[in-house]
Design a protein around this motif. Sequence first.
Motif, PDB file in Angstrom:
ATOM      1  N   VAL A 186     -64.344 -91.795 142.055  1.00 39.71           N
ATOM      2  CA  VAL A 186     -63.410 -90.710 142.351  1.00 39.71           C
ATOM      3  C   VAL A 186     -62.449 -90.567 141.174  1.00 39.71           C
ATOM      4  O   VAL A 186     -62.404 -91.417 140.280  1.00 39.71           O
ATOM      5  N   SER A 187     -61.663 -89.508 141.198  1.00 36.54           N
ATOM      6  CA  SER A 187     -60.669 -89.318 140.147  1.00 36.54           C
ATOM      7  C   SER A 187     -59.588 -90.384 140.249  1.00 36.54           C
ATOM      8  O   SER A 187     -59.368 -90.975 141.321  1.00 36.54           O
ATOM      9  N   LYS A 189     -56.391 -89.886 140.167  1.00 35.89           N
ATOM     10  CA  LYS A 189     -55.349 -89.410 141.085  1.00 35.89           C
ATOM     11  C   LYS A 189     -55.751 -89.678 142.534  1.00 35.89           C
ATOM     12  O   LYS A 189     -54.920 -90.149 143.330  1.00 35.89           O
ATOM     13  N   ARG A 190     -56.985 -89.404 142.883  1.00 36.59           N
ATOM     14  CA  ARG A 190     -57.444 -89.647 144.250  1.00 36.59           C
ATOM     15  C   ARG A 190     -57.384 -91.135 144.572  1.00 36.59           C
ATOM     16  O   ARG A 190     -56.946 -91.530 145.668  1.00 36.59           O
ATOM     17  N   SER A 193     -53.770 -92.272 145.127  1.00 38.75           N
ATOM     18  CA  SER A 193     -53.295 -91.791 146.424  1.00 38.75           C
ATOM     19  C   SER A 193     -53.850 -92.652 147.554  1.00 38.75           C
ATOM     20  O   SER A 193     -53.120 -93.038 148.480  1.00 38.75           O
ATOM     21  N   ASP A 194     -55.151 -92.982 147.473  1.00 35.91           N
ATOM     22  CA  ASP A 194     -55.761 -93.861 148.475  1.00 35.91           C
ATOM     23  C   ASP A 194     -55.109 -95.244 148.448  1.00 35.91           C
ATOM     24  O   ASP A 194     -54.897 -95.864 149.496  1.00 35.91           O
TER      25      ASP A 194
END
Length: 245
Positions: A186-187, A189-190, A193-194
Amino acid sequence: MLLLPDKKDAIHKAWLYRVLEAIADDDYLPSVLYFKGGTCAAMLGWLDRFSVDLDFDYVGDKQGVPATRTVLNGIFSKLNMTVKDSSKNGIQYFLKYANEGRNTLRLDSSFPVLKANTYAPQRLLDIDRILVCQTKETMVAHKLLALIGRFESTGHVAGRDMYDLHTFFLKGYEYNTSVIQEARGVSVKRFLSDLSDFIKREISQTVINEDLNMLLPPAEFAAIRGVLKREVLTLLKDEIARNDK
């Protein structure tokens, strides 16, 4: 330098260094075992806490694992250490040495390693040896991954992962984004956030207290324990915003 939270930990530190020196002095092992983790970071001055384990990336091929284990077993025998337990297929040991208190040392390795990992030779001043180590950027990226990764593989979380992230962020260390993207798919940023959501949900004050109590001197432990989670979440929020730009 690997700092001691208590004088009694000097014996464990001595054994860590004995094993590490023997690995560094071997003709074969430094070519396949690249140093990483908390002990490595502390010895390089990147981290200021005690660390009780030796962690490596095994960069050889699968067929070379038995030979590597044979050499390591020879080292443990020469050092009069007892193998309490070990992996049947990989390179992981729980080693016992003579002591009335703490008397077990874990040596672990990761295999296969991520293609995005980067390494560089480093002089470890405490033992006056050179070993190939994960670069700072790769190490910070893996520390970001460790909180969730440890939970996914063992069902447990570690307060020391939070402390290390806090230290690395406050020092302004960069991280290898390709390591995160390769590991999680995933990116960045993702993932961040996770990770923030995971910390809010899974990291309790009890986890922080129980894990860090034995790794930090009392004064440092008292100063950080109550603010660690809040400050890590704030630092992650800033990092998520930076990835928006």
